[in-house]
Write a protein that holds these residues in place. Sequence first.
Motif, mmCIF file in Angstrom:
data_model
loop_
_atom_site.group_PDB
_atom_site.id
_atom_site.type_symbol
_atom_site.label_atom_id
_atom_site.label_comp_id
_atom_site.label_asym_id
_atom_site.label_seq_id
_atom_site.Cartn_x
_atom_site.Cartn_y
_atom_site.Cartn_z
ATOM 1 N N HIS A 1 0.819 -1.211 0.000
ATOM 2 C CA HIS A 1 0.000 0.000 0.000
ATOM 3 C C HIS A 1 0.860 1.271 0.000
ATOM 4 C CE1 HIS A 1 -2.921 -3.028 1.474
ATOM 5 N NE2 HIS A 1 -3.775 -2.309 0.769
ATOM 6 N N GLY A 2 1.913 1.249 -0.806
ATOM 7 C CA GLY A 2 2.779 2.408 -0.952
ATOM 8 C C GLY A 2 3.856 2.546 0.097
ATOM 9 N N ASN A 3 3.822 1.663 1.104
ATOM 10 C CA ASN A 3 4.810 1.713 2.184
ATOM 11 C C ASN A 3 5.896 0.666 1.980
ATOM 12 O OD1 ASN A 3 3.556 3.664 4.224
ATOM 13 N ND2 ASN A 3 1.866 2.238 3.874
ATOM 14 N N MET A 4 7.097 0.983 2.429
ATOM 15 C CA MET A 4 8.175 0.000 2.414
ATOM 16 C C MET A 4 7.971 -0.980 3.561
ATOM 17 S SD MET A 4 11.448 2.480 1.721
ATOM 18 C CE MET A 4 12.597 1.105 1.780
ATOM 19 N N ARG A 5 7.692 -2.218 3.206
ATOM 20 C CA ARG A 5 7.499 -3.226 4.254
ATOM 21 C C ARG A 5 8.809 -3.928 4.603
ATOM 22 N NH1 ARG A 5 2.272 -6.982 5.130
ATOM 23 N NH2 ARG A 5 3.104 -8.356 6.739
ATOM 24 N N MET A 6 9.646 -4.140 3.568
ATOM 25 C CA MET A 6 10.925 -4.813 3.804
ATOM 26 C C MET A 6 11.838 -4.568 2.619
ATOM 27 S SD MET A 6 11.456 -8.850 4.780
ATOM 28 C CE MET A 6 13.068 -9.495 5.288
ATOM 29 N N ILE A 7 13.125 -4.428 2.870
ATOM 30 C CA ILE A 7 14.114 -4.272 1.811
ATOM 31 C C ILE A 7 15.392 -4.977 2.249
ATOM 32 C CG2 ILE A 7 14.975 -2.055 2.704
ATOM 33 C CD1 ILE A 7 15.339 -1.155 -0.236
ATOM 34 N N GLY A 8 16.031 -5.662 1.290
ATOM 35 C CA GLY A 8 17.253 -6.381 1.657
ATOM 36 C C GLY A 8 17.632 -7.394 0.595
ATOM 37 N N ASN A 9 18.395 -8.423 0.976
ATOM 38 C CA ASN A 9 18.812 -9.413 -0.006
ATOM 39 C C ASN A 9 17.620 -10.264 -0.435
ATOM 40 O OD1 ASN A 9 18.807 -12.176 1.393
ATOM 41 N ND2 ASN A 9 19.983 -10.957 2.852
ATOM 42 N N MET A 10 17.714 -10.798 -1.634
ATOM 43 C CA MET A 10 16.584 -11.482 -2.269
ATOM 44 C C MET A 10 16.005 -12.586 -1.404
ATOM 45 S SD MET A 10 15.844 -14.575 -3.873
ATOM 46 C CE MET A 10 17.413 -15.209 -4.464
ATOM 47 N N ARG A 11 16.850 -13.423 -0.847
ATOM 48 C CA ARG A 11 16.357 -14.603 -0.122
ATOM 49 C C ARG A 11 15.512 -14.213 1.080
ATOM 50 N NH1 ARG A 11 15.710 -18.231 -2.651
ATOM 51 N NH2 ARG A 11 13.624 -17.773 -1.945
ATOM 52 N N ASP A 12 15.994 -13.258 1.873
ATOM 53 C CA ASP A 12 15.267 -12.849 3.079
ATOM 54 C C ASP A 12 13.907 -12.247 2.744
ATOM 55 O OD1 ASP A 12 17.386 -13.700 4.591
ATOM 56 O OD2 ASP A 12 18.235 -11.699 4.906
ATOM 57 N N VAL A 13 13.891 -11.337 1.762
ATOM 58 C CA VAL A 13 12.642 -10.643 1.429
ATOM 59 C C VAL A 13 11.646 -11.596 0.771
ATOM 60 C CG1 VAL A 13 11.599 -8.745 0.150
ATOM 61 C CG2 VAL A 13 13.851 -8.440 1.211
ATOM 62 N N CYS A 14 12.128 -12.434 -0.151
ATOM 63 C CA CYS A 14 11.217 -13.351 -0.839
ATOM 64 C C CYS A 14 10.624 -14.385 0.117
ATOM 65 C CB CYS A 14 11.938 -14.052 -1.996
ATOM 66 S SG CYS A 14 12.219 -12.980 -3.432
ATOM 67 N N ASP A 15 11.420 -14.870 1.045
ATOM 68 C CA ASP A 15 10.899 -15.825 2.042
ATOM 69 C C ASP A 15 9.823 -15.190 2.884
ATOM 70 O OD1 ASP A 15 12.528 -17.813 1.115
ATOM 71 O OD2 ASP A 15 14.013 -17.671 2.741
ATOM 72 N N ALA A 16 10.049 -13.939 3.303
ATOM 73 C CA ALA A 16 9.060 -13.229 4.118
ATOM 74 C C ALA A 16 7.793 -12.961 3.314
ATOM 75 C CB ALA A 16 9.643 -11.916 4.640
ATOM 76 N N TYR A 17 7.968 -12.569 2.050
ATOM 77 C CA TYR A 17 6.823 -12.265 1.188
ATOM 78 C C TYR A 17 5.975 -13.505 0.938
ATOM 79 C CZ TYR A 17 4.213 -10.502 -2.858
ATOM 80 O OH TYR A 17 3.204 -10.134 -3.727
ATOM 81 N N LYS A 18 6.630 -14.637 0.713
ATOM 82 C CA LYS A 18 5.903 -15.890 0.428
ATOM 83 C C LYS A 18 5.175 -16.418 1.652
ATOM 84 C CE LYS A 18 9.397 -18.150 -1.438
ATOM 85 N NZ LYS A 18 10.145 -19.221 -2.132
ATOM 86 N N SER A 19 5.641 -16.019 2.836
ATOM 87 C CA SER A 19 4.986 -16.499 4.064
ATOM 88 C C SER A 19 3.791 -15.645 4.449
ATOM 89 C CB SER A 19 5.993 -16.530 5.215
ATOM 90 O OG SER A 19 6.379 -15.204 5.582
ATOM 91 N N LEU A 20 3.530 -14.579 3.646
ATOM 92 C CA LEU A 20 2.422 -13.673 3.942
ATOM 93 C C LEU A 20 1.104 -14.433 3.954
ATOM 94 C CD1 LEU A 20 1.419 -10.720 4.296
ATOM 95 C CD2 LEU A 20 1.295 -10.574 1.808
#
Length: 242
Positions: A223-242
């Motif tokens: 929703h226009g906010n930065m929820r997470m930024i960093g290396n691919m593995r960390d962010v993608c794992d967090a995103y997929k667990s949503l």
Amino acid sequence: MSDVIKVDNVTMRFNMSKDKVDSIKEFIIKKIKRQLKFEEFFALKNVSLTVEKGDVFGIVGLNGSGKSTLLKVISGILKPTTGSVQTIGSISPLIELGAGFDMDLTAGENIFLNGSVLGYSKQEMIEKYDSILDFSELRDFENVAVKNFSSGMVARLGFSIATITKPDILIVDEILAVGDFLFQQKCENRIRELMAGGTTVLMVSHSIEQIERLCKHVLWLDHGNMRMIGNMRDVCDAYKSL
């Protein structure tokens, strides 16, 4: 490594009309009388990021999270409401492929037209003409008006033109989903060739697998906010667990 993209505290606000207006005349009358009511909509809120030269940086998020808006701000298509964007080098934005096409012209004619829109000389386009047609797999449609193309064919032609030379920064918005599986592989291979040549890539994709295959760093927008930024593995794992 030097930073080639720097986004500093960018906010993008739009004023959305709350009134139902049935004609331009009614809109103008209401505007003159100051009777129009607007609602503020924030597509981006205080977004900051840096991308180093040669990096492949992905942006993920659900529909309406601000991904495409951020790419347009970085490309210079939109001016942010507040904040600043700095880029170093030439930018090739694959955001609205075919936006520079004249739909009444043929594929061949649009290669020269779109090339000029992207800043290439006529001589450069003459030299690259056959390569563009061959990569897009549209050789048999060279003399067909683009208005008769499917959206996928238009996107393939646009991608082929925009990536025929090596820009300093390539900005990609969902266009790797065009065509069949084999053509998508060709697109990814072209992206890798650009990366190997030092091009910095900024990309949005709904395919998390594609982000995982290509990207080194990722920003997750919500929703226009930065929820997470960093290396691919960390962010993608967090995103997929949503």
